[in-house]
Design a protein around this motif. Structure first.
Motif, PDB file in Angstrom:
ATOM      1  N   LEU A 180     -11.154 -13.196   3.230  1.00 32.18           N
ATOM      2  CA  LEU A 180     -11.226 -12.032   4.116  1.00 32.18           C
ATOM      3  C   LEU A 180      -9.830 -11.596   4.562  1.00 32.18           C
ATOM      4  CD1 LEU A 180     -14.314 -12.974   6.319  1.00 32.18           C
ATOM      5  CD2 LEU A 180     -14.171 -11.168   4.592  1.00 32.18           C
ATOM      6  N   ALA A 181      -8.912 -12.548   4.725  1.00 33.23           N
ATOM      7  CA  ALA A 181      -7.535 -12.180   5.074  1.00 33.23           C
ATOM      8  C   ALA A 181      -6.906 -11.341   3.956  1.00 33.23           C
ATOM      9  CB  ALA A 181      -6.701 -13.434   5.338  1.00 33.23           C
ATOM     10  N   ALA A 182      -7.146 -11.735   2.706  1.00 35.01           N
ATOM     11  CA  ALA A 182      -6.631 -10.948   1.582  1.00 35.01           C
ATOM     12  C   ALA A 182      -7.303  -9.574   1.532  1.00 35.01           C
ATOM     13  CB  ALA A 182      -6.864 -11.706   0.275  1.00 35.01           C
ATOM     14  N   GLN A 183      -8.610  -9.548   1.786  1.00 38.21           N
ATOM     15  CA  GLN A 183      -9.317  -8.268   1.795  1.00 38.21           C
ATOM     16  C   GLN A 183      -8.794  -7.358   2.914  1.00 38.21           C
ATOM     17  OE1 GLN A 183     -13.481  -9.228   2.061  1.00 38.21           O
ATOM     18  NE2 GLN A 183     -13.648  -9.745  -0.129  1.00 38.21           N
ATOM     19  N   ARG A 184      -8.416  -7.954   4.045  1.00 42.18           N
ATOM     20  CA  ARG A 184      -7.871  -7.131   5.134  1.00 42.18           C
ATOM     21  C   ARG A 184      -6.514  -6.532   4.741  1.00 42.18           C
ATOM     22  NH1 ARG A 184      -5.375  -6.153   9.859  1.00 42.18           N
ATOM     23  NH2 ARG A 184      -6.712  -5.522  11.610  1.00 42.18           N
ATOM     24  N   LEU A 185      -5.693  -7.342   4.080  1.00 44.53           N
ATOM     25  CA  LEU A 185      -4.415  -6.810   3.596  1.00 44.53           C
ATOM     26  C   LEU A 185      -4.644  -5.649   2.630  1.00 44.53           C
ATOM     27  CD1 LEU A 185      -2.344 -10.081   3.006  1.00 44.53           C
ATOM     28  CD2 LEU A 185      -2.095  -8.409   4.853  1.00 44.53           C
ATOM     29  N   GLN A 186      -5.625  -5.811   1.758  1.00 45.80           N
ATOM     30  CA  GLN A 186      -5.952  -4.743   0.824  1.00 45.80           C
ATOM     31  C   GLN A 186      -6.449  -3.502   1.566  1.00 45.80           C
ATOM     32  OE1 GLN A 186      -8.890  -5.851  -2.066  1.00 45.80           O
ATOM     33  NE2 GLN A 186      -8.721  -3.928  -3.219  1.00 45.80           N
ATOM     34  N   ALA A 187      -7.279  -3.719   2.594  1.00 50.56           N
ATOM     35  CA  ALA A 187      -7.792  -2.588   3.375  1.00 50.56           C
ATOM     36  C   ALA A 187      -6.663  -1.900   4.134  1.00 50.56           C
ATOM     37  CB  ALA A 187      -8.875  -3.067   4.335  1.00 50.56           C
ATOM     38  N   GLU A 188      -5.727  -2.685   4.669  1.00 54.60           N
ATOM     39  CA  GLU A 188      -4.584  -2.087   5.365  1.00 54.60           C
ATOM     40  C   GLU A 188      -3.723  -1.276   4.404  1.00 54.60           C
ATOM     41  OE1 GLU A 188      -2.658  -5.401   7.131  1.00 54.60           O
ATOM     42  OE2 GLU A 188      -3.871  -5.348   8.965  1.00 54.60           O
ATOM     43  N   ALA A 189      -3.540  -1.791   3.188  1.00 51.76           N
ATOM     44  CA  ALA A 189      -2.789  -1.037   2.181  1.00 51.76           C
ATOM     45  C   ALA A 189      -3.504   0.271   1.837  1.00 51.76           C
ATOM     46  CB  ALA A 189      -2.596  -1.879   0.925  1.00 51.76           C
ATOM     47  N   GLU A 190      -4.819   0.226   1.802  1.00 52.18           N
ATOM     48  CA  GLU A 190      -5.595   1.434   1.529  1.00 52.18           C
ATOM     49  C   GLU A 190      -5.447   2.432   2.680  1.00 52.18           C
ATOM     50  OE1 GLU A 190      -7.911   4.024  -0.658  1.00 52.18           O
ATOM     51  OE2 GLU A 190      -6.969   2.127  -1.241  1.00 52.18           O
TER      52      GLU A 190
END
Length: 367
Positions: A180-190
């Motif tokens: 989920l931490a990696a997914q949050r980084l991806q969401a922040e990049a989006e």
């Protein structure tokens, strides 16, 4: 009768020659004159940054405008729609971050629950191990049956398996936190990408209104309402008529005593009775032939020496008379008085301007 007349004529001629010679000796030999001079200005070409159909042209040719005045308006319907779409994408991306944050909170609760299960399983394992030790001792002294000992052994094994199962579940939940931490980084990049797209859309929307960069007069207007314009295509020009200067093309043989800051008398052909005063601003770092489309190559073919001309920029000293309209292209006669010292503070009195303080303030690019 003829001799006195001839004497008078000769005396007048000698007197005239003497006056002319004295004037040349005291003044004329210090003056460098050319009629190859013209009024110029830094004409600003106005061109849109985006494509579209012209909605309004609120200015006419030869109209004065101030800095920031609207010159051209492009239909912004498409660009407003793109900006709204980009804004919706930003909201969706931010919602994705919120969803991930909710999942993180839920997973942290599951991790705590898994940790509690591990502690419970370890407590059961400890109890089962103690029971196994007691029944093993009792069975050895024949105070307990073999069946109870085997049951205690089975309970101990089940407790160990329960601990392993609970530990694996805890590791899985903790792994979900990392995911989920990696997914949050991806969401922040989006979110960052969507915000950049929104900024780009807003810039394009702002560019539907073309404004004057500086004050001047509109010229060469080439657009009409309903016309389709492309990025970079010239729509009109803005001529800063209040900030004109003169470029005089002096022969190379006239440059020896010229310096930046020397006084210049200017006679505009359009206003012969209104002489103007100027000073040398700078001298071009090459003759006009050097910067032409096809520079001459004197190393080939037959050579004919031609006196070259070098552009000299002259700025007006003081305001021109109110009734004098100086526009680019007017013919001028420039007369430089080389007796004046010029501005020795500028590059030591040389041909060229000193380095700009603004240019010196620009940091050097690191390799």
């Amino acid at each position: 009768m003829r001799n006195p007349a001839l004497l008078v004529i000769a005396a007048a001629a000698l007197a005239g020659a003497g006056v002319y010679g004295w004037d040349w000796y005291t003044t004329g030999r210090f003056l460098e004159v050319t009629d190859n001079a013209y009024v110029q200005s830094d004409v600003v070409t106005v061109a849109p940054k985006i494509a579209g159909y012209v909605a309004r042209v609120p200015v006419d040719a030869n109209q004065r405008v101030a800095a920031g005045d609207v010159l051209l308006v492009i239909d912004d319907a498409d660009y407003r729609a793109k900006a709204a779409q980009a804004e919706a994408a930003v909201q969706a991306a931010r919602a994705s971050v919120t969803v991930v944050d909710s999942q993180v909170a839920l997973t942290r609760s599951l991790v705590k629950e898994a940790e509690a299960r591990v502690e419970s399983a370890r407590a059961d394992q400890a109890r089962a191990q103690d029971d196994l030790k007691r029944y093993k001792a009792l069975n050895a002294s024949q105070y307990a049956s073999t069946q109870k000992y085997q049951a205690a052994l089975a309970d101990a094994r089940k407790a160990a398996a329960a601990v392993a199962q609970a530990t694996a579940a805890l590791a899985a939940e903790r792994g979900n936190l990392d995911l989920l931490a990696a997914q949050r980084l991806q969401a922040e990049a989006e979110v960052a990408r969507a915000e950049a797209s929104l900024q780009e859309a807003r810039i394009a929307l702002d560019n539907t209104v073309v404004r004057a960069a500086g004050a001047g007069v509109v010229a060469n207007r080439a657009v009409e309402v309903g016309q389709y314009v492309a990025p970079g295509r010239q729509a009109m020009s803005v001529v800063p008529v209040d900030d004109v200067y003169v470029v005089a093309n002096f022969k190379e043989t006239q440059l020896a005593r010229m310096r930046v800051g020397q006084s210049v008398a200017l006679h505009v052909d359009a206003y012969p009775d209104q002489p103007l005063h100027g000073v040398i601003d700078s001298v071009a770092p090459g003759s006009g032939a050097v910067f032409s489309l096809l520079p001459p190559d004197n190393a080939t073919g037959n050579f004919t020496k031609i006196v070259q001309r070098v552009p000299v920029k002259i700025r007006l000293a003081g305001a021109a008379p109110a009734e004098t309209l100086l526009v680019p292209g007017l013919s001028v006669e420039a007369e430089v008085d080389t007796r004046t010292e010029g501005d020795r503070a500028l590059a030591g009195g040389s041909f060229f301007l000193a380095p700009s303080t603004a240019l010196a303030a620009v940091p050097k690019t690191q390799p």
